[in-house]
Write an enzyme that holds these catalytic residues in place. Structure first.
Site, PDB file in Angstrom:
ATOM      1  N   GLU A 181      -9.763  -1.096   5.094  1.00  0.00           N
ATOM      2  CA  GLU A 181     -10.425  -0.801   6.361  1.00  0.00           C
ATOM      3  C   GLU A 181     -11.693  -1.654   6.508  1.00  0.00           C
ATOM      4  O   GLU A 181     -12.191  -2.221   5.518  1.00  0.00           O
ATOM      5  CB  GLU A 181     -10.790   0.684   6.401  1.00  0.00           C
ATOM      6  CG  GLU A 181      -9.579   1.617   6.378  1.00  0.00           C
ATOM      7  CD  GLU A 181      -8.819   1.665   7.705  1.00  0.00           C
ATOM      8  OE1 GLU A 181      -8.833   0.671   8.462  1.00  0.00           O
ATOM      9  OE2 GLU A 181      -8.195   2.706   7.973  1.00  0.00           O
ATOM     10  N   ASP A 213      -7.950  -2.427  14.128  1.00  0.00           N
ATOM     11  CA  ASP A 213      -9.346  -2.602  13.718  1.00  0.00           C
ATOM     12  C   ASP A 213      -9.520  -3.787  12.769  1.00  0.00           C
ATOM     13  O   ASP A 213     -10.572  -3.956  12.163  1.00  0.00           O
ATOM     14  CB  ASP A 213      -9.885  -1.318  13.070  1.00  0.00           C
ATOM     15  CG  ASP A 213      -9.111  -0.899  11.819  1.00  0.00           C
ATOM     16  OD1 ASP A 213      -8.167  -1.624  11.427  1.00  0.00           O
ATOM     17  OD2 ASP A 213      -9.456   0.147  11.239  1.00  0.00           O
ATOM     18  N   HIS A 257      -7.707  -4.412  10.009  1.00  0.00           N
ATOM     19  CA  HIS A 257      -7.414  -4.190   8.586  1.00  0.00           C
ATOM     20  C   HIS A 257      -6.134  -4.898   8.148  1.00  0.00           C
ATOM     21  O   HIS A 257      -5.243  -5.163   8.957  1.00  0.00           O
ATOM     22  CB  HIS A 257      -7.392  -2.701   8.224  1.00  0.00           C
ATOM     23  CG  HIS A 257      -6.195  -1.934   8.689  1.00  0.00           C
ATOM     24  ND1 HIS A 257      -6.270  -0.842   9.533  1.00  0.00           N
ATOM     25  CD2 HIS A 257      -4.879  -2.053   8.391  1.00  0.00           C
ATOM     26  CE1 HIS A 257      -5.072  -0.345   9.720  1.00  0.00           C
ATOM     27  NE2 HIS A 257      -4.210  -1.054   9.046  1.00  0.00           N
ATOM     28  N   ASP A 303       0.832  -1.205   0.000  1.00  0.00           N
ATOM     29  CA  ASP A 303       0.000   0.000   0.000  1.00  0.00           C
ATOM     30  C   ASP A 303       0.868   1.257   0.000  1.00  0.00           C
ATOM     31  O   ASP A 303       2.097   1.172   0.118  1.00  0.00           O
ATOM     32  CB  ASP A 303      -0.959  -0.011   1.203  1.00  0.00           C
ATOM     33  CG  ASP A 303      -0.289  -0.418   2.516  1.00  0.00           C
ATOM     34  OD1 ASP A 303       0.960  -0.420   2.571  1.00  0.00           O
ATOM     35  OD2 ASP A 303      -0.997  -0.731   3.475  1.00  0.00           O
TER      36      ASP A 303
HETATM   37  C1  GLP Z   1      -0.583   0.199   8.614  1.00  0.00           C
HETATM   38  C2  GLP Z   1      -0.202  -0.610   7.381  1.00  0.00           C
HETATM   39  C3  GLP Z   1      -0.564  -2.072   7.554  1.00  0.00           C
HETATM   40  C4  GLP Z   1      -0.048  -2.574   8.894  1.00  0.00           C
HETATM   41  C5  GLP Z   1      -0.678  -1.780  10.006  1.00  0.00           C
HETATM   42  C6  GLP Z   1      -0.282  -2.279  11.377  1.00  0.00           C
HETATM   43  O1  GLP Z   1      -1.918   0.532   8.635  1.00  0.00           O
HETATM   44  N1  GLP Z   1      -0.847  -0.134   6.206  1.00  0.00           N
HETATM   45  O2  GLP Z   1       0.018  -2.832   6.503  1.00  0.00           O
HETATM   46  O3  GLP Z   1      -0.352  -3.939   9.048  1.00  0.00           O
HETATM   47  O4  GLP Z   1      -0.255  -0.438   9.846  1.00  0.00           O
HETATM   48  O5  GLP Z   1       0.969  -1.743  11.714  1.00  0.00           O
HETATM   49  P1  GLP Z   1       1.854  -2.249  12.893  1.00  0.00           P
HETATM   50  O6  GLP Z   1       2.523  -3.483  12.424  1.00  0.00           O
HETATM   51  O7  GLP Z   1       2.834  -1.136  13.128  1.00  0.00           O
HETATM   52  O8  GLP Z   1       0.967  -2.479  14.059  1.00  0.00           O
END
Ligand code: GLP
Length: 262
Positions: free
Chosen positions: A144, A137, A139, A68
């Site tokens: 989302e 959440d 995702h 992304d």
């Molecule tokens: C962002 C990224 C996701 C990732 C999420 C959780 O939203 N787009 O790909 O999984 O963060 O991040 P973290 O691993 O820092 O909790």
């Protein structure tokens, strides 16, 4: 879906780095799917550390696609996911920059850039191993809650929860976090041949349990991984805390034949 419960994030990193090295060693043209966020960072550090090992497998023949990207950040902004992956993965691991691809987050490239990105992934033969984290959440990527489980790469609007979670990277300022992103869709992610989701820490216990043991539904995008024929969920003890079948997952892992790999 296979759930692997490991003691800590270091053990998760060694396991996932091993699976990536196995792929690099076996495939003539391996294609990785890379995620940002803190969850895959120990894996990237482990891969970088292994560069010094005598048995190190080169990454020079691989390609990688990002999951992304934020929309509207200047090209040279340090927090574009492209630049974050350069800093945290490509440079330390020695991954060639010209074999790294990601969604074009510039406003001018819309509306065509998401479909172009899908095409580039398809032209590369699809993704062999897609790394994922999970948002609080539920995702995956930036899909989302409410995202279609059949969605393809497209423009999305972030929820306040995600913008608040990610504000820590933007000096704590939620207003500095872009509102729009381009993300591989859930359908795109499900096309990968192997999906590996990493979740560590107590904040992930609830979304992990909902994703792994709850109903498959758009309100929990990560639950779509239940539909994937080869999905691996690697969690530490804290992130596994709410899993009802934790003892079964431990037993299955302890008795798994070596030849199966991850
Ligand atoms: C962002 C990224 C996701 C990732 C999420 C959780 O939203 N787009 O790909 O999984 O963060 O991040 P973290 O691993 O820092 O909790």
């Amino acid at each position: 879906m296979e759930v692997v419960i490991v003691p800590d994030e270091g053990a998760a990193a060694r396991l996932v780095a091993g699976a990536i090295e196995d792929l690099l060693g076996q495939a003539a043209h391996p294609v990785l799917g890379l995620a940002t966020g803190s969850s895959p960072l120990p894996t990237y550090r482990e891969l970088a550390r292994r560069r010094g090992d005598p048995t190190h497998i080169s990454v020079a023949h691989a390609r990688a696609f990002l999951l992304d990207e934020y929309v509207g950040l200047p090209f040279d902004h340090p927090l574009t996911y492209r630049n974050v992956i350069r800093r945290d993965f490509a440079l330390p691991v020695g991954f060639p920059d010209d074999r790294l691809d990601g969604p074009d987050g510039s406003v001018d490239a819309l509306p065509g850039s998401p479909a172009d990105y899908e095409q580039r992934i398809a032209d590369a033969g699809g993704i062999d191993l897609q790394l994922l984290g999970i948002g609080t959440d539920g995702h995956i990527g930036f899909n989302e809650p409410g995202s279609s489980l059949a969605s393809r790469t497209r423009l999305k609007t972030l929820t306040d929860v995600t913008r608040r979670d990610n504000a820590r990277f933007f000096g704590g300022e939620i207003d500095a976090v872009p509102r729009h992103v381009i993300t591989q869709g859930i359908g795109t992610i499900l096309d990968s041949r192997h999906v590996v989701m990493i979740a560590t820490g107590a904040a992930k216990a609830d979304p992990v349990a909902r994703a792994v043991e709850g109903p498959v539904m758009a309100m929990v995008p990560a639950s779509a991984l239940q539909l994937h024929p080869h999905a691996t969920v690697v969690v530490d003890e804290a992130a596994a805390a709410d899993l009802r079948l934790a003892d079964y997952y431990r037993e299955a892992w302890a008795h798994k034949p070596d030849w199966q790999g991850l």
